[in-house]
Motif scaffolding. Structure first.
Motif, PDB file in Angstrom:
ATOM      1  N   VAL A 261      -7.608 -36.086 -55.698  1.00  0.00           N
ATOM      2  CA  VAL A 261      -7.899 -36.398 -54.532  1.00  0.00           C
ATOM      3  C   VAL A 261      -9.330 -36.630 -54.607  1.00  0.00           C
ATOM      4  O   VAL A 261      -9.903 -37.626 -53.816  1.00  0.00           O
ATOM      5  N   LEU A 262     -10.001 -35.429 -55.154  1.00  0.00           N
ATOM      6  CA  LEU A 262     -11.585 -36.022 -55.330  1.00  0.00           C
ATOM      7  C   LEU A 262     -12.084 -37.128 -55.763  1.00  0.00           C
ATOM      8  O   LEU A 262     -12.730 -37.824 -55.406  1.00  0.00           O
ATOM      9  N   LEU A 263     -11.351 -37.548 -56.855  1.00  0.00           N
ATOM     10  CA  LEU A 263     -11.515 -38.791 -57.691  1.00  0.00           C
ATOM     11  C   LEU A 263     -11.500 -39.863 -56.725  1.00  0.00           C
ATOM     12  O   LEU A 263     -12.250 -40.996 -56.853  1.00  0.00           O
ATOM     13  N   VAL A 264     -10.148 -39.835 -56.106  1.00  0.00           N
ATOM     14  CA  VAL A 264     -10.106 -41.327 -55.282  1.00  0.00           C
ATOM     15  C   VAL A 264     -10.996 -41.152 -54.185  1.00  0.00           C
ATOM     16  O   VAL A 264     -11.559 -42.123 -53.933  1.00  0.00           O
ATOM     17  N   LEU A 265     -11.390 -40.049 -53.384  1.00  0.00           N
ATOM     18  CA  LEU A 265     -12.475 -39.965 -52.478  1.00  0.00           C
ATOM     19  C   LEU A 265     -13.941 -40.581 -52.910  1.00  0.00           C
ATOM     20  O   LEU A 265     -14.716 -41.102 -52.336  1.00  0.00           O
ATOM     21  N   LEU A 266     -14.179 -40.044 -54.106  1.00  0.00           N
ATOM     22  CA  LEU A 266     -15.475 -40.591 -54.864  1.00  0.00           C
ATOM     23  C   LEU A 266     -15.596 -42.017 -55.054  1.00  0.00           C
ATOM     24  O   LEU A 266     -16.469 -42.753 -54.797  1.00  0.00           O
ATOM     25  N   VAL A 267     -14.283 -42.445 -55.505  1.00  0.00           N
ATOM     26  CA  VAL A 267     -14.304 -44.066 -55.828  1.00  0.00           C
ATOM     27  C   VAL A 267     -14.377 -44.844 -54.472  1.00  0.00           C
ATOM     28  O   VAL A 267     -15.094 -45.765 -54.282  1.00  0.00           O
ATOM     29  N   ALA A 268     -13.753 -44.149 -53.545  1.00  0.00           N
ATOM     30  CA  ALA A 268     -13.904 -44.933 -52.028  1.00  0.00           C
ATOM     31  C   ALA A 268     -14.920 -44.724 -51.366  1.00  0.00           C
ATOM     32  O   ALA A 268     -15.453 -45.108 -50.322  1.00  0.00           O
ATOM     33  N   GLY A 269     -15.952 -43.924 -51.794  1.00  0.00           N
ATOM     34  CA  GLY A 269     -17.210 -43.657 -51.183  1.00  0.00           C
ATOM     35  C   GLY A 269     -17.070 -42.757 -49.832  1.00  0.00           C
ATOM     36  O   GLY A 269     -17.701 -42.956 -49.021  1.00  0.00           O
ATOM     37  N   ALA A 270     -16.383 -41.821 -49.801  1.00  0.00           N
ATOM     38  CA  ALA A 270     -15.969 -41.123 -48.712  1.00  0.00           C
ATOM     39  C   ALA A 270     -17.088 -40.272 -48.470  1.00  0.00           C
ATOM     40  O   ALA A 270     -17.989 -39.737 -49.226  1.00  0.00           O
ATOM     41  N   PRO A 271     -17.286 -39.725 -47.131  1.00  0.00           N
ATOM     42  CA  PRO A 271     -18.340 -39.017 -46.634  1.00  0.00           C
ATOM     43  C   PRO A 271     -18.243 -37.461 -47.179  1.00  0.00           C
ATOM     44  O   PRO A 271     -17.111 -37.007 -47.742  1.00  0.00           O
ATOM     45  N   ALA A 272     -19.073 -36.662 -47.025  1.00  0.00           N
ATOM     46  CA  ALA A 272     -19.319 -35.197 -47.643  1.00  0.00           C
ATOM     47  C   ALA A 272     -18.275 -34.305 -46.815  1.00  0.00           C
ATOM     48  O   ALA A 272     -17.497 -33.462 -47.326  1.00  0.00           O
ATOM     49  N   ALA A 273     -17.831 -34.799 -45.475  1.00  0.00           N
ATOM     50  CA  ALA A 273     -16.910 -33.982 -44.633  1.00  0.00           C
ATOM     51  C   ALA A 273     -15.442 -33.982 -45.413  1.00  0.00           C
ATOM     52  O   ALA A 273     -14.872 -32.897 -45.186  1.00  0.00           O
ATOM     53  N   LEU A 274     -15.362 -35.056 -46.236  1.00  0.00           N
ATOM     54  CA  LEU A 274     -13.965 -35.071 -46.812  1.00  0.00           C
ATOM     55  C   LEU A 274     -13.950 -34.518 -48.210  1.00  0.00           C
ATOM     56  O   LEU A 274     -13.292 -33.845 -48.840  1.00  0.00           O
ATOM     57  N   VAL A 275     -15.035 -34.731 -48.894  1.00  0.00           N
ATOM     58  CA  VAL A 275     -15.333 -34.621 -50.423  1.00  0.00           C
ATOM     59  C   VAL A 275     -15.528 -32.980 -50.528  1.00  0.00           C
ATOM     60  O   VAL A 275     -14.894 -32.269 -51.382  1.00  0.00           O
ATOM     61  N   LEU A 276     -16.388 -32.535 -49.673  1.00  0.00           N
ATOM     62  CA  LEU A 276     -16.726 -31.044 -49.961  1.00  0.00           C
ATOM     63  C   LEU A 276     -15.610 -29.870 -49.832  1.00  0.00           C
ATOM     64  O   LEU A 276     -15.429 -29.162 -50.534  1.00  0.00           O
ATOM     65  N   PRO A 277     -14.610 -30.274 -48.904  1.00  0.00           N
ATOM     66  CA  PRO A 277     -13.373 -29.193 -49.024  1.00  0.00           C
ATOM     67  C   PRO A 277     -12.477 -29.258 -50.094  1.00  0.00           C
ATOM     68  O   PRO A 277     -12.254 -28.491 -50.498  1.00  0.00           O
ATOM     69  N   VAL A 278     -12.263 -30.733 -50.605  1.00  0.00           N
ATOM     70  CA  VAL A 278     -11.780 -30.680 -51.665  1.00  0.00           C
ATOM     71  C   VAL A 278     -12.313 -29.945 -52.913  1.00  0.00           C
ATOM     72  O   VAL A 278     -11.564 -29.444 -53.736  1.00  0.00           O
ATOM     73  N   LEU A 279     -13.512 -30.274 -53.203  1.00  0.00           N
ATOM     74  CA  LEU A 279     -14.531 -29.715 -54.062  1.00  0.00           C
ATOM     75  C   LEU A 279     -14.388 -28.240 -54.034  1.00  0.00           C
ATOM     76  O   LEU A 279     -13.902 -27.418 -54.942  1.00  0.00           O
ATOM     77  N   PHE A 280     -14.254 -27.622 -52.887  1.00  0.00           N
ATOM     78  CA  PHE A 280     -14.182 -25.899 -52.704  1.00  0.00           C
ATOM     79  C   PHE A 280     -12.838 -25.669 -53.266  1.00  0.00           C
ATOM     80  O   PHE A 280     -12.616 -24.691 -53.896  1.00  0.00           O
ATOM     81  N   VAL A 281     -11.781 -26.210 -52.797  1.00  0.00           N
ATOM     82  CA  VAL A 281     -10.546 -25.888 -53.264  1.00  0.00           C
ATOM     83  C   VAL A 281     -10.446 -25.976 -54.791  1.00  0.00           C
ATOM     84  O   VAL A 281      -9.903 -25.011 -55.419  1.00  0.00           O
ATOM     85  N   MET A 282     -11.030 -27.097 -55.559  1.00  0.00           N
ATOM     86  CA  MET A 282     -10.847 -27.184 -56.846  1.00  0.00           C
ATOM     87  C   MET A 282     -11.409 -25.960 -57.541  1.00  0.00           C
ATOM     88  O   MET A 282     -11.195 -25.278 -58.607  1.00  0.00           O
TER      89      MET A 282
END
Length: 408
Positions: free
Chosen positions: A297-318
């Protein structure tokens, strides 16, 4: 379910000391990083030479585990630990007083050699005094508490940098002094004479060969080391991802990094309780699955240029799931080699830092303006870790079938 405890166990004070022993090396790596520029200017040397002080420490750290682990199997845990930590204090003081970069590089190598005793013997003492689910609980707490060091170390270094780079090493001397005092007054001798290996270098090499030929042990140490490698990918790339890619300030980055570290600690405490109920094997499988899904999910978000509000929670879980993998995998690995826990811990630690050193440069291949390489490395490490765990589990099944066949 594995037994919870049939050995002496680990008291709260001993747990704190063992955690300090395991965290001392990360402090020695990260704390003086903010002072690199001032160090180079003061000793009139190049940035590359300053970087060598870090490389020398890491090489010493890997080599020291391979030396001290077998020594602890032969002479017991306490004597090698006390001697090595005492030397570490002296060497760190010399680092603080070093008049030339080459003396500093040499002392950093020795510092890595001796500081490795905390990592390798700390795990061995834990394995000596616990078994089954209790070992997995203990090692999960180690991994969680150890996650604090990479956060606290650079923050402390940033506070001390105004006092000069030598102040960083004086502070490290104090940390290593605490480590020595803990080893001297708190850590007991956990390996009785009748369980020690007394057959010399040849016997040590045979033990390494035997442990290294155990597919189950190898699978679990690779699962452990690949979990650490994924974490190193995050640690190495997170400043660029959070600040350059997500556009957040350095202050916010510090808060995010500290929050993720707190998540590791909380998750480690929770998992340490659950592992006693379900056993380390199922917890390891769940932890790896969480990291893999979060990584994808993190990789998909980073490729898509998603905002921090989406990236940071996934990073926290990982990040929070990492102690689950490292704690249970290391416990399962040591459980297959309790007769030589020091050597088994040494091989595991050497692989851990080797893979960490290999992974760290990979996350920067795309430059500072992308987090995609970090996401790729995390996913690849998660996939390889799951394969390694499956190899180990298969080896365990084969061993069980062989035992059952022997009783037919």
């Amino acid at each position: 379910m594995l037994p919870v405890r049939t050995r002496p166990g680990v008291s709260g004070l001993l747990l704190v000391v063992l955690a300090l022993l395991s965290a001392a090396a990360p402090f020695a790596v990260d704390m003086y990083l903010p002072a690199f520029t001032e160090l180079a200017a003061d000793l009139d040397t190049s940035a590359a030479s300053v970087q060598l002080t870090l490389t020398a420490f890491l090489v010493g750290l890997a080599a020291g585990q391979l030396l001290i682990g077998p020594l602890s199997d032969r002479f017991g845990r306490r004597t090698p630990l006390v001697v090595a930590t005492a030397i570490t204090v002296v060497v760190t003081v010399i680092c603080a007083l070093a008049p030339t970069i080459w003396l500093l590089i040499a002392m950093r190598f020795v510092q890595g050699l001796t500081a490795s005793s905390g990592l390798v013997i700390g795990r061995a003492v834990g394995a000596d005094r616990t078994e089954g689910a209790a070992t997995a609980r203990l090692f999960t707490l180690f991994s969680a508490i150890g996650g604090i060091a990479p956060v606290v170390a650079p923050l402390l270094g940033g506070v001390l940098v105004s006092a000069g780079w030598r102040a960083e090493f004086w502070a490290l001397s104090g940390i290593f002094l605490l480590m020595f005092l803990g080893a001297l007054f708190v850590v007991p001798e956990s390996l009785p004479p009748e369980r020690r290996h007394t057959d010399g270098i040849g016997g040590t090499l045979r033990t390494m060969r035997d442990i290294g030929s155990d597919r189950g042990y190898l699978g679990y140490i690779f699962a452990f080391a690949l979990g650490f490698a994924g974490m190193m990918a995050y640690i190495s790339a997170s400043p660029f991802v959070i600040e350059n890619v997500l556009g957040m300030s350095n202050r916010v980055y510090t808060i995010v990094f500290a929050t993720n570290a707190a998540g590791m600690v909380v998750a480690g405490v929770v998992i340490s309780r659950l592992v006693g109920r379900f056993g380390p094997g199922p917890i390891l499988r769940i932890g790896q699955a969480v990291i893999l899904v979060a990584g994808i999910v993190l990789l998909v978000l980073l490729v898509a240029g998603a905002p921090a509000a989406l990236v940071l929670p996934v990073l926290f879980v990982m990040v929070a799931a990492t102690p689950t993998v490292m704690g249970t995998a290391s416990a399962l690995a040591i459980g297959r080699a309790r007769h030589a826990a020091g050597t088994a811990s040494a091989l595991m630690g050497a692989l851990q830092f080797t893979l960490g050193a290999v992974v760290s440069p990979l996350v920067g291949l795309g430059g500072p303006a992308t987090g995609v390489p970090m996401g790729i490395v995390i996913v690849v490490c998660a996939c390889l870790g799951m394969i390694a765990r499956r190899v180990a589990a298969t080896a365990g099944e084969v061993a069980r079938f062989e035992r059952e066949a022997a009783h037919i």
